[in-house]
Design a protein around this motif. Structure first.
Motif, PDB file in Angstrom:
ATOM      1  N   PRO A 152       0.785  -1.247   0.000  1.00  0.00           N
ATOM      2  CA  PRO A 152       0.000   0.000   0.000  1.00  0.00           C
ATOM      3  C   PRO A 152       0.814   1.292   0.000  1.00  0.00           C
ATOM      4  O   PRO A 152       0.411   2.270  -0.647  1.00  0.00           O
TER       5      PRO A 152
ATOM      6  N   LEU B  66      -8.774  -4.651   0.341  1.00  0.00           N
ATOM      7  CA  LEU B  66      -7.874  -3.855   1.175  1.00  0.00           C
ATOM      8  C   LEU B  66      -8.119  -4.102   2.651  1.00  0.00           C
ATOM      9  O   LEU B  66      -9.256  -4.313   3.089  1.00  0.00           O
ATOM     10  N   ALA B  67      -7.021  -4.048   3.428  1.00  0.00           N
ATOM     11  CA  ALA B  67      -7.127  -4.320   4.864  1.00  0.00           C
ATOM     12  C   ALA B  67      -7.753  -3.167   5.625  1.00  0.00           C
ATOM     13  O   ALA B  67      -8.377  -3.373   6.665  1.00  0.00           O
ATOM     14  N   ASP B  68      -7.562  -1.934   5.160  1.00  0.00           N
ATOM     15  CA  ASP B  68      -8.095  -0.730   5.811  1.00  0.00           C
ATOM     16  C   ASP B  68      -7.587  -0.613   7.248  1.00  0.00           C
ATOM     17  O   ASP B  68      -8.337  -0.325   8.175  1.00  0.00           O
ATOM     18  N   LYS B  69      -6.270  -0.805   7.409  1.00  0.00           N
ATOM     19  CA  LYS B  69      -5.679  -0.755   8.742  1.00  0.00           C
ATOM     20  C   LYS B  69      -4.904   0.524   9.013  1.00  0.00           C
ATOM     21  O   LYS B  69      -4.736   0.920  10.163  1.00  0.00           O
ATOM     22  N   ASN B  70      -4.413   1.155   7.971  1.00  0.00           N
ATOM     23  CA  ASN B  70      -3.553   2.327   8.189  1.00  0.00           C
ATOM     24  C   ASN B  70      -3.805   3.403   7.142  1.00  0.00           C
ATOM     25  O   ASN B  70      -4.689   3.269   6.288  1.00  0.00           O
TER      26      ASN B  70
ATOM     27  N   ASP C  82      -3.567   2.332   3.451  1.00  0.00           N
ATOM     28  CA  ASP C  82      -4.732   1.556   3.032  1.00  0.00           C
ATOM     29  C   ASP C  82      -5.875   2.481   2.641  1.00  0.00           C
ATOM     30  O   ASP C  82      -6.604   2.227   1.674  1.00  0.00           O
ATOM     31  N   LYS C  83      -6.033   3.552   3.386  1.00  0.00           N
ATOM     32  CA  LYS C  83      -7.106   4.510   3.090  1.00  0.00           C
ATOM     33  C   LYS C  83      -6.834   5.246   1.781  1.00  0.00           C
ATOM     34  O   LYS C  83      -7.756   5.512   0.997  1.00  0.00           O
TER      35      LYS C  83
ATOM     36  N   MET D 160      -5.107   4.004  -0.687  1.00  0.00           N
ATOM     37  CA  MET D 160      -5.363   2.997  -1.705  1.00  0.00           C
ATOM     38  C   MET D 160      -6.854   2.881  -1.994  1.00  0.00           C
ATOM     39  O   MET D 160      -7.272   2.742  -3.157  1.00  0.00           O
TER      40      MET D 160
ATOM     41  N   THR E  76       0.655  -1.707  -6.369  1.00  0.00           N
ATOM     42  CA  THR E  76      -0.653  -1.155  -5.999  1.00  0.00           C
ATOM     43  C   THR E  76      -1.768  -1.960  -6.662  1.00  0.00           C
ATOM     44  O   THR E  76      -2.949  -1.652  -6.476  1.00  0.00           O
TER      45      THR E  76
END
Length: 227
Positions: free
Chosen positions: A57, A115-119, A122-123, A125, A181
């Motif tokens: 990411p 996407l994991a949406d952890k950091n 990620d956002k 991306m 990406t």
């Protein structure tokens, strides 16, 4: 805005219109195919190589960072003898038109990962995925335009050596970022570079440079705002 105005002030005389056309043709090549009903016949060009490339990411920063790089490099490419500058610009125009035809005749797409949406990255991306559909991939315009940045400075006597080195290193980083990406697959990346080199070679051979220059001159003669 001040930065943009400062950058525009460095555009060589008579090269403003060709550079605007270069920007416009990139937009046309990318977005016109999306107006056509071709989504039912997408091709997927994943290879075994792509299976070994992981989603990274944070490389989205490199992916987005290309736009300033493009602007600076294309302006710098115009600081060459006029004949060479027009060869560069006409080759870019030809490559974009070929890409447009390919996007329509052979539409490609990619299956993106979840996407994991952890950091933070990620956002970013997620924003990229939301704003950009996973199509118009072969050839990669990101790689094509970035490689033209290398073409535009590698023989340019006015480009400092450090920038020539930076252009090649950063272009390779951009090409890698298109993979990490998951915006492109390996074939897209290679084809973008190959098409740029092919069109730069062809432009002189088929006489397209002269045709392009005549077209620019004609438009400039009708343009009351020409530089």
């Amino acid at each position: 805005m001040k930065v943009i105005k400062k950058l525009l002030s460095y555009i060589p005389k008579k090269m403003g219109l060709p550079l605007i056309i270069s920007f416009a043709v990139n937009i046309v090549a990318f977005y016109i195919p999306r107006l056509l009903p071709i989504y039912e016949r997408y091709h997927y060009l994943n290879t075994e190589i792509d299976n070994y490339v992981s989603l990274v990411p944070w490389t989205v920063i490199i992916y987005f960072g290309c736009y300033i790089f493009w602007g600076v490099s294309y302006i710098m490419a115009c600081y060459q003898p006029e004949d060479e500058a027009y060869r560069f610009l006409s080759a870019h125009f030809l490559a974009e038109m070929i890409s447009l035809i390919i996007f329509i005749a052979f539409p490609t797409a990619i299956n993106r990962p979840v996407l994991a949406d952890k950091n933070f990255f990620d956002k970013i991306m997620a924003l990229l995925y939301a704003a950009d559909r996973p199509d118009n991939l072969f050839p990669s315009l990101h790689c094509l335009v970035s490689w033209f940045c290398c073409i535009g400075v590698r023989k340019n006597k006015k480009a400092p050596l450090w920038y020539k080195i930076f252009a090649h290193v950063f272009t390779l980083a951009i090409c890698v970022s298109t993979l990490t990406t998951k915006q492109h697959v390996f074939v897209d990346t290679v084809s973008g570079i190959a098409l740029a080199e092919l069109c730069y070679w062809l432009t002189n051979i088929i006489g397209f440079k002269k045709l392009y220059k005549r077209g620019i001159s004609l438009i400039q003669s009708m343009n009351p705002f020409k530089r």
